[in-house]
Design a protein around this motif. Structure first.
Motif, PDB file in Angstrom:
ATOM      1  N   ASP A 144     -13.885 -11.917 -12.873  1.00  0.00           N
ATOM      2  CA  ASP A 144     -12.862 -11.137 -12.175  1.00  0.00           C
ATOM      3  C   ASP A 144     -11.889 -10.435 -13.093  1.00  0.00           C
ATOM      4  OD1 ASP A 144     -10.329 -13.189 -12.454  1.00  0.00           O
ATOM      5  OD2 ASP A 144     -12.209 -14.247 -12.136  1.00  0.00           O
ATOM      6  N   TRP A 185       0.825  -1.211   0.000  1.00  0.00           N
ATOM      7  CA  TRP A 185       0.000   0.000   0.000  1.00  0.00           C
ATOM      8  C   TRP A 185       0.859   1.261   0.000  1.00  0.00           C
ATOM      9  CZ3 TRP A 185       0.658   3.266   4.189  1.00  0.00           C
ATOM     10  CH2 TRP A 185       1.328   2.727   5.296  1.00  0.00           C
ATOM     11  N   CYS A 220     -19.677  -9.557  -8.334  1.00  0.00           N
ATOM     12  CA  CYS A 220     -18.804  -8.392  -8.441  1.00  0.00           C
ATOM     13  C   CYS A 220     -19.437  -7.177  -7.761  1.00  0.00           C
ATOM     14  CB  CYS A 220     -18.524  -8.071  -9.909  1.00  0.00           C
ATOM     15  SG  CYS A 220     -17.612  -9.368 -10.773  1.00  0.00           S
ATOM     16  N   THR A 221     -18.607  -6.327  -7.234  1.00  0.00           N
ATOM     17  CA  THR A 221     -19.066  -5.118  -6.549  1.00  0.00           C
ATOM     18  C   THR A 221     -18.332  -3.900  -7.096  1.00  0.00           C
ATOM     19  OG1 THR A 221     -17.395  -5.405  -4.814  1.00  0.00           O
ATOM     20  CG2 THR A 221     -19.555  -6.409  -4.443  1.00  0.00           C
ATOM     21  N   TRP A 222     -18.793  -2.739  -6.659  1.00  0.00           N
ATOM     22  CA  TRP A 222     -18.151  -1.459  -6.930  1.00  0.00           C
ATOM     23  C   TRP A 222     -17.933  -1.268  -8.428  1.00  0.00           C
ATOM     24  CZ3 TRP A 222     -18.684   2.583  -4.334  1.00  0.00           C
ATOM     25  CH2 TRP A 222     -17.802   3.671  -4.385  1.00  0.00           C
ATOM     26  N   THR A 251     -10.823 -11.393  -6.601  1.00  0.00           N
ATOM     27  CA  THR A 251     -10.220 -10.089  -6.340  1.00  0.00           C
ATOM     28  C   THR A 251     -11.040  -9.383  -5.261  1.00  0.00           C
ATOM     29  OG1 THR A 251     -11.549  -8.895  -7.972  1.00  0.00           O
ATOM     30  CG2 THR A 251      -9.525  -9.953  -8.771  1.00  0.00           C
ATOM     31  N   SER A 252     -10.578  -8.206  -4.858  1.00  0.00           N
ATOM     32  CA  SER A 252     -11.294  -7.461  -3.824  1.00  0.00           C
ATOM     33  C   SER A 252     -12.691  -7.053  -4.270  1.00  0.00           C
ATOM     34  CB  SER A 252     -10.493  -6.216  -3.431  1.00  0.00           C
ATOM     35  OG  SER A 252     -10.297  -5.365  -4.557  1.00  0.00           O
ATOM     36  N   CYS A 253     -12.890  -6.890  -5.580  1.00  0.00           N
ATOM     37  CA  CYS A 253     -14.202  -6.498  -6.107  1.00  0.00           C
ATOM     38  C   CYS A 253     -14.987  -7.674  -6.685  1.00  0.00           C
ATOM     39  CB  CYS A 253     -14.051  -5.418  -7.174  1.00  0.00           C
ATOM     40  SG  CYS A 253     -13.502  -3.822  -6.547  1.00  0.00           S
ATOM     41  N   CYS A 254     -14.426  -8.880  -6.609  1.00  0.00           N
ATOM     42  CA  CYS A 254     -15.109 -10.059  -7.146  1.00  0.00           C
ATOM     43  C   CYS A 254     -14.640 -11.277  -6.352  1.00  0.00           C
ATOM     44  CB  CYS A 254     -14.813 -10.217  -8.634  1.00  0.00           C
ATOM     45  SG  CYS A 254     -15.857 -11.446  -9.458  1.00  0.00           S
ATOM     46  N   ARG A 255     -15.272 -11.511  -5.242  1.00  0.00           N
ATOM     47  CA  ARG A 255     -14.836 -12.569  -4.326  1.00  0.00           C
ATOM     48  C   ARG A 255     -15.591 -13.868  -4.610  1.00  0.00           C
ATOM     49  NH1 ARG A 255     -11.663 -10.452  -0.451  1.00  0.00           N
ATOM     50  NH2 ARG A 255     -11.805  -8.208  -0.033  1.00  0.00           N
ATOM     51  N   ARG A 275      -3.449 -16.502 -11.110  1.00  0.00           N
ATOM     52  CA  ARG A 275      -4.163 -16.066  -9.908  1.00  0.00           C
ATOM     53  C   ARG A 275      -5.188 -17.089  -9.426  1.00  0.00           C
ATOM     54  NH1 ARG A 275      -7.571 -12.575 -10.269  1.00  0.00           N
ATOM     55  NH2 ARG A 275      -7.918 -12.440 -12.517  1.00  0.00           N
TER      56      ARG A 275
END
Length: 420
Positions: A339, A76, A362-364, A260-264, A294
């Motif tokens: 993803d 980060w 998926c989100t966001w 991923t963080s937007c598609c768990r 991945r």
């Protein structure tokens, strides 16, 4: 194989030799690509360079982070701070162990000192190259992609602004004026939409980026840039003819990424995908399945266990050569997990049927990406009820060519042009 009809690249125009037309320092003949070591990001830059006709005259540099152990918790941080902090930690560690730093090597294959100076050394080299060769070779096109490349690309622009044209792919979040052109997907601006604003607490809204709408030097795409074009597909069709031509049709290609963080997702999606593939198998001539680097082992193991023994199905084992280009050229239809923006964008550039698995998870901004694709009619959800032999089409996504066209226009506005 159903032919893929993509637009041929424009023919070079005939005219006065370039040195007399605009002057030797107004022609862009070479490019530098700044990568971050991840194929998804670097592929976008290389795709743009290819579309601009400079694939035979470019150099790739990488801004790479230390990896392994403590470094996984430091991603980060800005890359320069990460490297310096890692260097200090290693110094303290080896002092404690009473060993010389030079006797130990990092996971990346070099000493920490080398890693800490890669970014600075490359910056100086590129800036000096742009300045010293400007009169002879003209301006230098710099194309960068990914968060870790932002600082370096903007520094090149700041130090050699008269000698370079800098394109940043993917939204740099702040200070857009640090670049000559920014190319980013529309869903990067999802945080500014009314739907997103409703989900963000009011006291956090001013901290969410991007904070302003795109300006005149931001190019918006639907998906990711890539290297897939008519010539690449034609070459791949020829190179993989011996392996794919004999396969029973229709050929269904299945590309599986990773959460991923937007598609768990996890084993639940793997089981759902396996069951749905078995349901459509009767309408397939053959199926080819590939995993990405991945893909979690728990996901690939379920797919292999459930489908690996079926004679219609071949699962690539990850060994070279990678059949990805052959799949794009010879497939009659695709199923892709939701993803991966890159894999979906490449498949949608062929004009062939693309089914997406797991978009409801998926989100966001990734959810917004899938919504845009469905509205354009370029993808359909994979339910397990499809007839894979049914063919449907759409205008292929042409984001890379459109981005290249915009680069030409902005260069022309500044009295520059690419070599014919």
């Amino acid at each position: 194989m159903r032919p893929i009809r993509l637009p041929e690249p424009p023919s070079p125009t005939m005219g006065v030799p370039e040195i007399f037309e605009t002057g030797p320092s107004s022609i862009v003949r070479r490019a530098v690509v700044i990568g971050n070591g991840f194929s998804g990001s670097e592929n976008q830059s290389l795709g743009l360079v290819r579309a601009l006709g400079l694939s035979d005259n470019h150099v790739l540099y990488r801004v790479s982070r230390p990896r392994g152990g403590l470094n996984e918790w430091l991603h980060w941080l800005p890359v320069w701070l990460h490297k310096r902090l890692y260097y200090i930690v290693r110094q303290l560690y080896y002092y404690w162990r009473r060993n010389k730093l030079a006797d130990s090597h990092s996971e990346n294959g070099g000493s920490s000192v080398g890693l800490s100076t890669v970014l600075e050394a490359d910056l100086k080299h590129i800036v000096n190259m742009a300045r010293e060769s400007y009169e002879k070779d003209g301006p230098l096109l710099v194309v960068a992609s990914g968060r870790d490349t932002i600082s370096m690309a903007s520094s090149i622009k700041r130090l050699a602004s008269e000698n370079v044209f800098v394109v940043q792919i993917q939204h740099p979040r702040t200070h857009l004026n640090r670049f000559d052109l920014i190319i980013t997907p529309r869903h990067d601006y999802y945080p500014l939409s009314p739907q997103a604003q409703e989900k963000i607490p009011r006291f956090l809204q001013k901290w969410v980026t991007p904070c302003e709408p795109p300006d005149a030097h931001v190019v918006l795409t639907l998906g990711a840039l890539h290297q897939i074009d008519f010539a690449a597909l034609r070459s791949a069709a020829s190179a993989w003819h011996h392996e794919f031509a004999p396969l029973p049709k229709p050929l269904l290609v299945v590309n599986i990424g990773g959460p991923t963080s937007c598609c768990r997702y996890g084993t639940d999606l793997a089981k759902q995908l396996s069951a749905s593939l078995l349901s459509v198998l009767a309408s397939c001539g053959s199926v080819r399945i590939s995993f990405s680097n991945r893909t979690p082992g728990k996901v690939s193991n379920i797919i292999i266990k459930e489908l690996g023994n079926d004679p219609k199905i071949y699962i690539w084992d990850g060994e070279e050569p990678n059949p990805h280009m052959g799949h794009l050229a010879w497939a009659d239809a695709f199923i892709i997990t939701a993803d991966s923006v890159s894999m979906i964008s490449e498949a949608c550039s062929t004009g062939k049927p693309v089914y997406v698995m797991g978009s409801e998870r998926c989100t966001w901004k990734l959810s917004d990406f899938h919504k845009s694709l469905r509205e354009r009619g370029v993808v359909r959800p994979f339910t397990g009820l499809e007839d894979i032999a049914e063919s449907w089409s759409y205008p292929p996504l042409n984001d890379t060519a459109e981005a290249a066209r915009r680069v030409h226009e902005v260069l022309a506005e500044r009295g520059l042009r690419l070599r014919p």
